[in-house]
Design a protein around this motif. Structure first.
Motif, PDB file in Angstrom:
ATOM      1  N   HIS A   1       0.774  -1.233  -0.098  1.00  0.00           N
ATOM      2  CA  HIS A   1      -0.092   0.209   0.132  1.00  0.00           C
ATOM      3  C   HIS A   1       0.889   1.385   0.086  1.00  0.00           C
ATOM      4  CE1 HIS A   1      -3.707  -2.163  -0.007  1.00  0.00           C
ATOM      5  NE2 HIS A   1      -4.395  -0.985   0.416  1.00  0.00           N
ATOM      6  N   GLY A   2       2.313   1.133   0.554  1.00  0.00           N
ATOM      7  CA  GLY A   2       3.151   2.384   0.296  1.00  0.00           C
ATOM      8  C   GLY A   2       3.156   2.759  -1.203  1.00  0.00           C
ATOM      9  N   ALA A   3       3.023   1.580  -2.186  1.00  0.00           N
ATOM     10  CA  ALA A   3       3.109   1.972  -3.700  1.00  0.00           C
ATOM     11  C   ALA A   3       1.897   2.743  -3.946  1.00  0.00           C
ATOM     12  CB  ALA A   3       3.454   0.684  -4.341  1.00  0.00           C
ATOM     13  N   LEU A   4       0.763   2.413  -3.364  1.00  0.00           N
ATOM     14  CA  LEU A   4      -0.495   3.175  -3.796  1.00  0.00           C
ATOM     15  C   LEU A   4      -0.224   4.421  -3.500  1.00  0.00           C
ATOM     16  CD1 LEU A   4      -2.945   0.164  -3.086  1.00  0.00           C
ATOM     17  CD2 LEU A   4      -2.012   0.909  -5.352  1.00  0.00           C
TER      18      LEU A   4
ATOM     19  N   ILE B   1       4.159 -11.514  -1.060  1.00  0.00           N
ATOM     20  CA  ILE B   1       5.381 -11.459  -2.207  1.00  0.00           C
ATOM     21  C   ILE B   1       4.910 -10.584  -3.299  1.00  0.00           C
ATOM     22  CG2 ILE B   1       6.967 -12.500  -3.686  1.00  0.00           C
ATOM     23  CD1 ILE B   1       6.720 -15.066  -1.426  1.00  0.00           C
ATOM     24  N   VAL B   2       3.628 -10.802  -3.543  1.00  0.00           N
ATOM     25  CA  VAL B   2       3.270  -9.873  -4.853  1.00  0.00           C
ATOM     26  C   VAL B   2       3.210  -8.386  -4.604  1.00  0.00           C
ATOM     27  CG1 VAL B   2       1.309  -9.539  -6.459  1.00  0.00           C
ATOM     28  CG2 VAL B   2       2.062 -11.960  -5.911  1.00  0.00           C
ATOM     29  N   SER B   3       2.513  -8.174  -3.279  1.00  0.00           N
ATOM     30  CA  SER B   3       2.518  -6.762  -2.978  1.00  0.00           C
ATOM     31  C   SER B   3       4.018  -6.170  -2.654  1.00  0.00           C
ATOM     32  CB  SER B   3       1.732  -6.780  -1.727  1.00  0.00           C
ATOM     33  OG  SER B   3       2.339  -7.240  -0.752  1.00  0.00           O
ATOM     34  N   ILE B   4       4.930  -6.791  -2.171  1.00  0.00           N
ATOM     35  CA  ILE B   4       6.414  -6.385  -2.098  1.00  0.00           C
ATOM     36  C   ILE B   4       6.907  -6.101  -3.570  1.00  0.00           C
ATOM     37  CG2 ILE B   4       8.430  -6.722  -1.539  1.00  0.00           C
ATOM     38  CD1 ILE B   4       7.304  -8.384   0.839  1.00  0.00           C
ATOM     39  N   ALA B   5       6.722  -6.977  -4.478  1.00  0.00           N
ATOM     40  CA  ALA B   5       7.127  -6.802  -5.916  1.00  0.00           C
ATOM     41  C   ALA B   5       6.616  -5.798  -6.378  1.00  0.00           C
ATOM     42  CB  ALA B   5       6.763  -7.990  -6.854  1.00  0.00           C
ATOM     43  N   LEU B   6       5.310  -5.320  -6.307  1.00  0.00           N
ATOM     44  CA  LEU B   6       4.927  -3.949  -6.714  1.00  0.00           C
ATOM     45  C   LEU B   6       5.435  -2.727  -6.174  1.00  0.00           C
ATOM     46  CD1 LEU B   6       2.401  -2.316  -8.137  1.00  0.00           C
ATOM     47  CD2 LEU B   6       1.041  -2.817  -5.867  1.00  0.00           C
ATOM     48  N   VAL B   7       5.805  -2.958  -5.085  1.00  0.00           N
ATOM     49  CA  VAL B   7       6.571  -1.627  -4.258  1.00  0.00           C
ATOM     50  C   VAL B   7       7.985  -1.582  -5.206  1.00  0.00           C
ATOM     51  CG1 VAL B   7       7.515  -0.593  -2.458  1.00  0.00           C
ATOM     52  CG2 VAL B   7       5.275  -1.690  -2.335  1.00  0.00           C
ATOM     53  N   LEU B   8       8.690  -2.632  -5.407  1.00  0.00           N
ATOM     54  CA  LEU B   8       9.732  -2.530  -6.108  1.00  0.00           C
ATOM     55  C   LEU B   8       9.847  -2.315  -7.509  1.00  0.00           C
ATOM     56  CD1 LEU B   8      11.621  -5.790  -4.332  1.00  0.00           C
ATOM     57  CD2 LEU B   8      11.733  -3.516  -3.672  1.00  0.00           C
TER      58      LEU B   8
END
Length: 395
Positions: free
Chosen positions: A91-94, A145-152
């Motif tokens: 959610h940091g990416a959003l 893992i998918v949510s972390i990949a979104l951030v990266l």
């Protein structure tokens, strides 16, 4: 010696006073709980609204803005985590998308500040649809893992696309109120964040009491069983993910307007998502005000450790210890733990009301309709008459 036709009077017995009916006691208890909750909400709202006037200096006021920003973001995260049980660290990416979208719409497209804020939130919500299609098909650790990949991925994109985003140099966001001094600037945005928090809480409360919210809770408890019973689980998850993305982007965009400077490393940080998870878990993910309470505790703690220990990483150590304590001693959060403590402090109430046989007979007689009582009385009378011997038989 009395005859068989004379009524036999049972000796009077003295019984202890009975407790009030269970239904009345439960209703009274619910009324008291509701009043306590209303009073607590009013006191919390009064404390939040009066904080700018009580803040001793602009720095404390700016810290209050940061804490409210955390409260908005953690409440936005709770749309997904609290209702569906999916733990997202992305959610940091959003929030970063909302911040950069607002800044780019102002600097590149020339939109007014708050128009750009709303448009950026809508764009982030639209982008959340394909992201949700990909991410929500997996569960548990795979979803994390998918949510972390979104951030990266977004971090690499916004850091490499320097011609548009500014890259590592950062991106300056024009101030929406250029004539205001810094203290007044903080005060205005404090109330803006408070208003956005109220909207997020109201939306969460409405979903919680809707049929849609009931379906989301069924997903949280047992997704396979909910799907077997006919709940469109994937559609429900996607809708609530889009709603969560919209509120998260609004929080990130409002922070960009307030802070005025964006950096990809800070905006797209896994640490931000971890903070949101910690805040929601600390307060209680199944409670409306749980993320707010968690944001107050964690946000104040982070600001304090940053002031006391400067640029060291001790605030991260303190955050990790706090998370460990929550998991060990309050796995459901602060608010559920306090509610359980208050319930244990109340006087014990028996779930079965003890009554005498005479009281039970009187209550049944009073509850039974007259049409049902008359045949019973007639039968009893005939039975009593059959048992009474005649005069000839006695003679």
């Amino acid at each position: 010696m009395p005859s068989a036709s004379e009524p036999t009077t049972a000796p009077a017995t003295t019984s202890a006073p009975t407790a009030p009916p269970t239904g009345a006691a439960t209703t009274e208890r619910r009324t008291v709980d509701r009043v306590v909750k209303v009073v607590a909400v009013v006191l919390l709202a009064a404390a939040v609204l009066s904080f700018p006037s009580l803040a001793p200096n602009p720095y404390i006021l700016s810290a209050g803005v940061v804490v409210l920003n955390y409260a908005v973001l953690s409440t936005s995260w709770n749309f997904v985590g609290g209702f569906t049980g999916y733990i997202s660290l992305g959610h940091g990416a959003l929030a970063g998308l909302g911040g950069y979208g607002t800044a780019l719409l102002i600097t590149k497209a020339g939109l007014p500040s708050f128009v750009a804020l709303v448009v950026a939130a809508l764009l982030a919500a639209a982008l959340a649809v394909p992201i949700g299609f990909a991410a929500l098909r997996v569960r548990g650790a795979s979803f994390v893992i998918v949510s972390i990949a979104l951030v990266l991925i977004l971090l690499l994109v916004f850091q490499s696309w320097a011609s548009v985003t500014g890259g590592s140099r950062g991106l300056v966001v024009p101030r929406p109120f250029p004539d205001l001094l810094r203290p007044e600037h903080h005060r205005v945005f404090y109330y803006l964040f408070a208003g956005l928090l109220v909207l997020a809480l109201l939306a969460w409360w409405m979903i919680d009491r809707s049929r849609f919210g009931l379906g989301l809770k069924a997903i949280r408890e047992d997704e396979d069983k909910a799907e077997a019973l006919g709940t469109p689980t994937f559609a429900y998850k996607l809708v609530v993910f889009v709603v969560s993305a919209a509120f998260t982007a609004l929080g990130g965009g409002l922070y960009a307007l307030w802070f005025g400077d964006l950096d990809p490393v800070f905006q797209f940080s896994i640490l931000t998502g971890s903070y949101l998870v910690l805040m929601a878990l600390l307060g209680g993910v199944r409670n409306l005000f749980g993320p707010l309470v968690g944001a107050l505790v964690v946000g104040v703690g982070l600001e304090y450790f940053k002031v006391e220990f400067g640029d060291t990483q001790l605030h991260l150590v303190a955050t990790g210890l706090l998370l460990a304590l929550v998991v060990l001693f309050m796995p459901d959060g602060v608010l559920p733990a306090l509610g359980s403590l208050l319930n244990r402090m109340r006087p014990a109430q028996s779930s079965i009301r003890e009554v005498t046989a005479a009281q039970l007979r009187d209550e049944r007689a009073a509850a039974a309709p007259a049409a049902q009582r008359e045949p019973v009385d007639a039968t009893a009378a005939s039975t009593a008459g059959a048992r009474q011997p005649s005069t000839e038989e006695r003679a």
